[in-house]
Each structure stands twice: as C-alpha cells, then as structure tokens.
Design a protein around this motif. Structure first.
Motif, PDB file in Angstrom:
ATOM      1  N   ALA A  58       0.821  -1.219   0.000  1.00 40.41           N
ATOM      2  CA  ALA A  58       0.000   0.000   0.000  1.00 40.41           C
ATOM      3  C   ALA A  58       0.850   1.262   0.000  1.00 40.41           C
ATOM      4  N   GLU A  59       2.142   1.117   0.314  1.00 40.02           N
ATOM      5  CA  GLU A  59       3.040   2.268   0.365  1.00 40.02           C
ATOM      6  C   GLU A  59       4.090   2.231  -0.738  1.00 40.02           C
ATOM      7  N   SER A  60       3.968   1.267  -1.630  1.00 30.52           N
ATOM      8  CA  SER A  60       4.979   1.059  -2.661  1.00 30.52           C
ATOM      9  C   SER A  60       4.597   1.751  -3.959  1.00 30.52           C
ATOM     10  N   THR A  61       5.606   2.266  -4.641  1.00 32.28           N
ATOM     11  CA  THR A  61       5.415   2.807  -5.983  1.00 32.28           C
ATOM     12  C   THR A  61       6.765   2.796  -6.686  1.00 32.28           C
ATOM     13  N   THR A  62       6.788   3.154  -7.944  1.00 33.76           N
ATOM     14  CA  THR A  62       8.051   3.182  -8.686  1.00 33.76           C
ATOM     15  C   THR A  62       9.069   4.057  -7.961  1.00 33.76           C
ATOM     16  N   GLY A  63      10.245   3.523  -7.738  1.00 29.84           N
ATOM     17  CA  GLY A  63      11.281   4.257  -7.023  1.00 29.84           C
ATOM     18  C   GLY A  63      11.253   4.047  -5.529  1.00 29.84           C
ATOM     19  N   ARG A  64      10.197   3.427  -4.997  1.00 34.92           N
ATOM     20  CA  ARG A  64      10.110   3.139  -3.559  1.00 34.92           C
ATOM     21  C   ARG A  64       9.591   1.715  -3.368  1.00 34.92           C
ATOM     22  N   TYR A  65      10.350   0.754  -3.919  1.00 38.39           N
ATOM     23  CA  TYR A  65       9.932  -0.639  -3.854  1.00 38.39           C
ATOM     24  C   TYR A  65      10.588  -1.361  -2.681  1.00 38.39           C
ATOM     25  N   VAL A  66      11.828  -0.968  -2.344  1.00 35.38           N
ATOM     26  CA  VAL A  66      12.539  -1.593  -1.231  1.00 35.38           C
ATOM     27  C   VAL A  66      13.034  -0.523  -0.262  1.00 35.38           C
ATOM     28  N   ASP A  67      13.299  -0.965   0.950  1.00 34.91           N
ATOM     29  CA  ASP A  67      13.828  -0.084   1.991  1.00 34.91           C
ATOM     30  C   ASP A  67      14.778  -0.913   2.857  1.00 34.91           C
ATOM     31  N   THR A  68      15.406  -0.291   3.853  1.00 33.86           N
ATOM     32  CA  THR A  68      16.420  -0.953   4.673  1.00 33.86           C
ATOM     33  C   THR A  68      16.105  -0.789   6.147  1.00 33.86           C
ATOM     34  N   ASP A  69      16.235  -1.870   6.884  1.00 33.14           N
ATOM     35  CA  ASP A  69      16.138  -1.842   8.344  1.00 33.14           C
ATOM     36  C   ASP A  69      17.552  -1.626   8.883  1.00 33.14           C
ATOM     37  N   TYR A  70      17.821  -0.404   9.362  1.00 28.54           N
ATOM     38  CA  TYR A  70      19.176  -0.070   9.790  1.00 28.54           C
ATOM     39  C   TYR A  70      19.613  -0.859  11.024  1.00 28.54           C
ATOM     40  N   ASP A  71      18.663  -1.356  11.806  1.00 31.78           N
ATOM     41  CA  ASP A  71      19.033  -2.142  12.985  1.00 31.78           C
ATOM     42  C   ASP A  71      19.626  -3.498  12.586  1.00 31.78           C
ATOM     43  N   ARG A  72      19.292  -3.964  11.394  1.00 36.02           N
ATOM     44  CA  ARG A  72      19.778  -5.260  10.928  1.00 36.02           C
ATOM     45  C   ARG A  72      21.007  -5.139  10.016  1.00 36.02           C
ATOM     46  N   CYS A  73      21.099  -4.032   9.279  1.00 31.70           N
ATOM     47  CA  CYS A  73      22.145  -3.893   8.264  1.00 31.70           C
ATOM     48  C   CYS A  73      23.538  -3.862   8.890  1.00 31.70           C
ATOM     49  N   ILE A  74      24.473  -4.667   8.320  1.00 30.75           N
ATOM     50  CA  ILE A  74      25.861  -4.668   8.806  1.00 30.75           C
ATOM     51  C   ILE A  74      26.821  -4.067   7.777  1.00 30.75           C
ATOM     52  N   GLY A  75      26.264  -3.503   6.681  1.00 29.98           N
ATOM     53  CA  GLY A  75      27.119  -2.847   5.706  1.00 29.98           C
ATOM     54  C   GLY A  75      27.957  -3.787   4.869  1.00 29.98           C
ATOM     55  N   CYS A  76      27.442  -4.977   4.560  1.00 33.45           N
ATOM     56  CA  CYS A  76      28.254  -5.984   3.863  1.00 33.45           C
ATOM     57  C   CYS A  76      28.401  -5.718   2.369  1.00 33.45           C
ATOM     58  N   HIS A  77      27.562  -4.857   1.799  1.00 33.58           N
ATOM     59  CA  HIS A  77      27.744  -4.436   0.407  1.00 33.58           C
ATOM     60  C   HIS A  77      27.100  -5.386  -0.599  1.00 33.58           C
ATOM     61  N   ILE A  78      26.546  -6.515  -0.146  1.00 30.74           N
ATOM     62  CA  ILE A  78      26.040  -7.517  -1.086  1.00 30.74           C
ATOM     63  C   ILE A  78      24.888  -6.963  -1.916  1.00 30.74           C
ATOM     64  N   CYS A  79      23.996  -6.224  -1.292  1.00 32.74           N
ATOM     65  CA  CYS A  79      22.840  -5.705  -2.029  1.00 32.74           C
ATOM     66  C   CYS A  79      23.285  -4.810  -3.170  1.00 32.74           C
ATOM     67  N   ALA A  80      24.313  -3.994  -2.937  1.00 33.28           N
ATOM     68  CA  ALA A  80      24.820  -3.122  -3.994  1.00 33.28           C
ATOM     69  C   ALA A  80      25.489  -3.929  -5.094  1.00 33.28           C
ATOM     70  N   ASP A  81      26.166  -5.021  -4.705  1.00 31.44           N
ATOM     71  CA  ASP A  81      26.854  -5.844  -5.695  1.00 31.44           C
ATOM     72  C   ASP A  81      25.878  -6.535  -6.638  1.00 31.44           C
ATOM     73  N   VAL A  82      24.738  -6.957  -6.136  1.00 35.48           N
ATOM     74  CA  VAL A  82      23.810  -7.737  -6.956  1.00 35.48           C
ATOM     75  C   VAL A  82      22.720  -6.871  -7.578  1.00 35.48           C
ATOM     76  N   CYS A  83      22.754  -5.571  -7.344  1.00 36.25           N
ATOM     77  CA  CYS A  83      21.749  -4.688  -7.958  1.00 36.25           C
ATOM     78  C   CYS A  83      22.040  -4.565  -9.451  1.00 36.25           C
ATOM     79  N   PRO A  84      21.145  -5.039 -10.314  1.00 34.34           N
ATOM     80  CA  PRO A  84      21.436  -5.005 -11.758  1.00 34.34           C
ATOM     81  C   PRO A  84      21.504  -3.598 -12.336  1.00 34.34           C
ATOM     82  N   THR A  85      20.821  -2.646 -11.710  1.00 35.79           N
ATOM     83  CA  THR A  85      20.624  -1.344 -12.345  1.00 35.79           C
ATOM     84  C   THR A  85      21.535  -0.245 -11.825  1.00 35.79           C
ATOM     85  N   GLY A  86      22.373  -0.548 -10.821  1.00 34.99           N
ATOM     86  CA  GLY A  86      23.214   0.491 -10.240  1.00 34.99           C
ATOM     87  C   GLY A  86      22.446   1.455  -9.363  1.00 34.99           C
ATOM     88  N   TYR A  87      21.266   1.038  -8.893  1.00 33.80           N
ATOM     89  CA  TYR A  87      20.409   1.915  -8.097  1.00 33.80           C
ATOM     90  C   TYR A  87      20.834   1.976  -6.632  1.00 33.80           C
TER      91      TYR A  87
END
Length: 650
Positions: free
Chosen positions: A614-643
C-alpha cells in the motif's frame, strides 16, 4: 554506432574475479562488515539513453510503463500513460519514432550485453497508439495573459508552443509556408513520415486553446520585428535553415543545373515535382542526401525528357501531371567518408543501395564540367583523405567523371534571414547564450537549426530549454546555472503524489528527538536523486543478471531497383503490441529499481525488505532496516541497475 549482435562476444559477467578480497577503492576499503556505518542508499541516476537524447526524454520511464513495471493511475491505459510521460519532452513520438537517428540507442548500456533496446520502435508504438486513441494534451486552464511570437513552424517552434502552453502562456506561430511542419514536412519524404501522422501530431498542439497560427506570413516582409516587439511579451526565433550550401568548386554559382538539396526536396514534398532528370548526382553522405537519391529513384524520369530540371527545383515550373510511362533515373551519391562512417543511418544507406543508387565513397568533388552553354554535364571527383574535418585529394588518387543532368548539393544548410538581417551573426545563423537568449536583444530567444543545424530531436530539446528561459523572463526570475544533465527526469515526488503517498508536512510529523527518524513520514528516507548530475555507466550495473535476448526488428518495405518507381509505401513497419512490450522488457532500467528482488533475496541479514504494497510505488519498492544492516555491500553488488550505493542512509 550501436554494437551489432553478430559481432558481440558471449560474456560471462563477473563483478569480482577469484582471489579478489580487498576493496580497490579507498573510500570503500575503510568500511567493512559490522564495523561499517554505511548502509544501502537508493540513488536515482540518468540512464545513458536519456543522457544521449538531445531532447532529454525520460526513455527509461516510458519503457517501464510499456513493459508494465510502472503502473498507470486508475482509469488510464498503459498507452495513454506512456504517451503522457513521453510527450513531456517530445510532442512528436509518432514522427520521431520513425525518423530519429536514435543516439539513445547508441548510448544504451545494453550494447555491453547483447544489442541495444529498440527505443525507436517503442516510441513509434506510443505515438501511433496516441493517434489511434485520440489522446490530446491537457494544458492548465489558467492562462498567464502573456503571449509569445514564435517565428517558424517547424518542430522547434511547435515544440516551444507546446511547452509554453503547458506553462500557461499563449503563443502565435508564424510561418512563411502554407502549412506547418518545417523540414519534417518539406524536407522528409512521406514514405518516411506519413503525412496523416505528422498532421495529427501538429494538430494536437495547434488545437490547444491559446496557440494561434499564421501561415504564409513572413517576418520582415509581412510583419515587422517592431510590430512583434510591440504586440508580444517575448519573441522566439525558430526559423530553421532552408538555404542549402553549394559545393566548394569554383563554378558552383555559375552552373544553372547545380542545385541545393533543400530546394529539391521541398518541391517534391510539396507535390510540385513528379519526375526528375535522367542522370542525377548528389554530393553528401547524410540523411538529406539519402532522401534526395531515394526520391530520385522513386519518381524516375521520362524517356523523352527535354526539360531543364532546375526550373522545377526552384519552383519556376510545376509538374501538373504525373506520367505513367516513367523510366528509372541513373542516380549516384558521393561521400567524403567510407560507407560505415557516413552520417546517414546505416539502414538508410543500405536501403538506397537496394533501390539502385550507386554510392561512391571517400571521394571529393573538384570540378563541374560544363558544355558550350555553361550547363553542367558531369561532376569530376577524386579520391580523398580527411585531415581533421577537411578533405584533401589523395596523392595519386583516382579521378572519376560522373555524367549528370542535375547536380545536387547536400553538404549543409544555413538560415534565410532576409528582412531580419539585424539578427544575422555573420554566418546566416542567430547567436544565443546557454539559455537560448539572443545576446544584446532582451526578450528575444532562438532555438533549433537557426542556432546550430543538427537533428530534429536537438531542435525539440533546445525548444524546451528556450521555453523554460522565456518562462523565467516573463516572471522576472533570474536564470540559474543549468544542471550538468539537463533533462526531463523522472520525479519521485510527482509519482508519490500521483499514488497519494507524498510525505506529510514536517511540522506535522516531526518528533522532539530527530535521531533515528527513518520511520518518520515527513521525508523520503534513504533516497537521493542525482539525475541532474550523474549518468550511470554499464560498469556500475550487475550485467550478469541479464540474459541474452534478441532485439525485435521492425521490418522494412524497401523496393529493389526494378520495383522502385512509384513506390511510396511507408518504409518502416511498426511492431505488434506484444513485440513492443517484449522489447520494452529488454530495458535494463539503468539508475532506477525495476523490482527484481535481488537485494531482498541476497541480503544475509534480512535487512533489505519490500515496502508494504500500500506504500509502494516506482522508485520506492525496497527499503532498509538499519538495525539489521551490517554494511556488507552484497545488495549493492547484486543490484542489476546500479540503483543501490553504500552510504550514510537517512
């Protein structure tokens, strides 16, 4: 030129090689695993297709709409939504989808995977669907009361009239022809731009309330500049360049049957020239020269031809009949460059060869041979080499004499400034600054070929910037420095408003403690729009995500040398809707999320998550939980579009 799939290597894309375990970039190197303060941030950038488009279309945006990723608002079809997104920058999608040489396709990052996305074919579909659907523009009802005189009714003038009306300003378009369209009508043959499509796209602009038209009216003759300055709040010069440059040979001006290409094409496109001379030679190598030779083959000549062909070319005579007993004309095109370096579109060159045109490459004209009456009977050319931008005869180069009854020059154009000589910069053009204002003449602006002869899409892009500058001028606003990437970008805030998801007012939502505000509703968190400054390169993409998918090719109706006379069927055939959707699906969405879920799937901490539906639209499909993120970089590595980039989220 875009890479041919026939010459592409089959790649196995890997972002990292074996034994690569340290960051090469010092900025990345200092942030590792759970000691990192960097988390994924979502960065909108300009894709290279848009960065290569002189009119700055949001190409990625309307491809996403056609493929079904970005949804249209309730009650609106995909076709209409794509049309409205496309025409923010270019009000002529049907025409430009046919004739634009598509620098966007050359710039497309998909060339580094297999083959470019067929952007033109999708644009043609959008434009044709809009005409079939009867879509019209929806300008604001409120008018500013300001009115602009637009001098020239080609694509630049009409695009400016459209952009100004969408800003609330009225205009009057003046043109000295009987009909609007400029070079699109009088320079491009109907088998490339069907006149019903051109007429529909022009009418969509002129039908808007506040846009007036005065044809067969020449400024400097029928209306003075002083009258315009008195009656209008600003003046935009979009005269185009309808004078053709002659060949650089000594006797060009003295040979009556040596003519400019623009005159030749105007008489044909006006329906006043139905056949030509038996032997035609055209010097050029660009799209205009291809039009000349292709037209010459199509209209043919007469077995008993005894006319002076220049009389028709210059409008002193008109063909009132179109004889049925025509025979092929012998047509030759010469170019300074090798065939694969000609500025004409590759498929246009190949089509001309199929149609029976002889092409001589890497030769330069050196002399027009004349008879005892001073009429040209042949063109002498010699093999040449290029030194910088200038041709030089090749040492010991072969000379060729090409017999000719009509010699056509298609080597460039310049403006017709008779009656308005005060605006001539000495090169038969009009000077303008970066905002397309005419220096030293407040209230005067210029755009299109009269500034710098180039592509139709260039004229459309300049018109858009000029309209914006006129709007600033009318509102007494200072001009600011233009962004590095000056385009019609996707606007996330507009999309959120459309979906009724825009952030609430800051005062309404702020908390006493502004630390850890990622759940607050007064801002778009973890997102940055860098599209005015950055074009995303293929090196920033995870190309391994994309499988090889063949491009859907539009078929062409190209007659052979025996079929060519009288053949005026449209040359490029449209793709079917299913093929268009599949072609749009080949877009890699460079610089924008296209909802592949890689970041969600591969995150080892389940820190990256899909936004609630209900809160999703183009450009706002995913978000990050900062309490869980450890900065491993994997999400950036596998992002096909460089987003996704690693940064200090917020």
């Amino acid at each position: 030129m875009a890479t041919s799939p026939d010459t592409m290597k089959v790649h196995t894309f890997r972002r990292y090689e074996d034994d690569d375990f340290t960051w090469s970039n010092m900025q990345d190197k200092i942030f590792l695993e759970d000691t990192s303060y960097k988390c994924p941030t979502y960065i909108q950038k300009t894709p290279p297709c848009q960065g290569s488009c002189p009119s700055g279309e949001d190409i990625r945006g309307w491809l996403q709409i056609v493929r079904g990723i970005e949804k249209a608002p309730a009650g609106m079809s995909m076709q209409e939504y794509a049309f409205r997104r496309s025409t923010r920058a270019n009000p002529f999608p049907s025409m430009m989808g046919r004739v634009c040489p598509a620098p966007c396709e050359t710039g497309c990052n998909r060339n580094d995977v297999d083959d470019f996305v067929g952007i033109n074919s999708v644009e043609q579909y959008i434009g044709d669907s809009a005409i079939e659907g009867g879509f019209s523009f929806n300008p604001p009802e409120a008018m500013s009361g300001k009115k602009i005189a637009i001098i020239g009714g080609g694509v630049a003038g009409l695009a400016a009239a459209f952009q100004l009306r969408m800003m609330g300003h009225g205009s009057t378009v003046f043109d000295d022809h009987e009909e609007l369209g400029g070079m699109a009508r009088y320079g491009i043959p109907s088998y490339r731009v069907p006149r019903d499509k051109l007429d529909a796209e022009i009418a969509r602009i002129t039908d808007m309330e506040g846009v007036e038209v005065r044809t067969s009216t020449r400024i400097g003759r029928d209306v003075s500049v002083e009258e315009l300055e008195k009656d209008y709040d600003a003046i935009l010069w979009t005269l185009g360049c309808k004078n053709g440059r002659g060949l650089f040979v000594d006797n060009w001006k003295d040979v009556p049957n040596a003519v400019p290409a623009v005159n030749f094409l105007e008489q044909f496109n006006s329906g006043k020239m139905n056949y030509t001379a038996p032997k035609v030679v055209c010097v050029g190598g660009g799209d205009t020269s291809i039009d000349v030779v292709s037209v010459s083959r199509r209209i043919g000549t007469l077995a008993d031809y005894n006319e002076k062909p220049e009389e028709v070319v210059y409008g002193r005579e008109v063909h009132t009949e179109n004889p049925a007993n025509k025979v092929p004309a012998e047509v030759t095109l010469t170019s300074l460059f090798a065939q694969d370096q000609m500025t004409a579109a590759e498929h246009e060159v190949n089509d001309a060869l199929i149609e029976g045109v002889t092409i001589l490459n890497e030769v330069m004209p050196v002399e027009i041979l004349v008879d005892e009456n001073g009429r040209g009977v042949a063109l002498k050319v010699v093999e040449c080499v290029m030194e910088g931008s200038m041709p030089k005869p090749k040492e010991g180069g072969k000379e060729t004499i090409i017999e000719a009854d009509l010699i056509v020059s298609a080597i460039g154009q310049y403006g017709d400034l008779d009656g308005v000589e005060d605006f001539d910069n000495g090169r038969n053009l009009i000077d303008s600054d970066q905002f397309y204002q005419v220096p030293g003449k407040p209230g005067h602006f210029a755009a299109g070929d009269i500034v710098r002869p180039h592509l139709l899409t260039t004229a459309i892009g300049q018109a858009s910037i000029a309209a914006e500058s006129i709007n600033h001028y009318l509102n007494n606003e200072d001009q600011v420095k233009r962004p590095k990437v000056d385009k019609h970008h996707f606007d996330l805030m507009d999309k959120l408003r459309e979906a009724e998801l825009e952030p609430v007012a800051y005062e309404e939502a702020k908390a006493d403690d502004l630390r850890g505000t990622q759940h607050a509703k007064f801002a778009v968190h973890n997102y940055d729009d860098r599209s005015e400054h950055e074009i995303v390169a293929s090196s920033e993409l995870f190309l391994g995500h994309f499988e090889k998918v063949d491009r859907h090719l539009r078929t062409e109706d190209v007659p052979n040398s025996e079929q060519v006379i009288g053949h005026f069927m449209e040359r490029v055939n449209a793709l079917a809707e299913e093929q268009v959707v599949e072609e749009a699906g080949r877009c890699m969405s460079c610089g924008m999320c296209f909802e592949c879920d890689n970041c969600v799937i591969y995150c080892p901490q389940d820190a990256v998550f899909r936004v609630k539906k209900a809160e999703s639209t183009t450009g706002r499909y995913v978000d990050t939980d900062y309490d869980r993120c450890i900065g491993c970089h994997i999400c950036a590595d596998v992002c096909p579009t460089g987003y996704i980039e690693m940064g200090l989220g917020g």
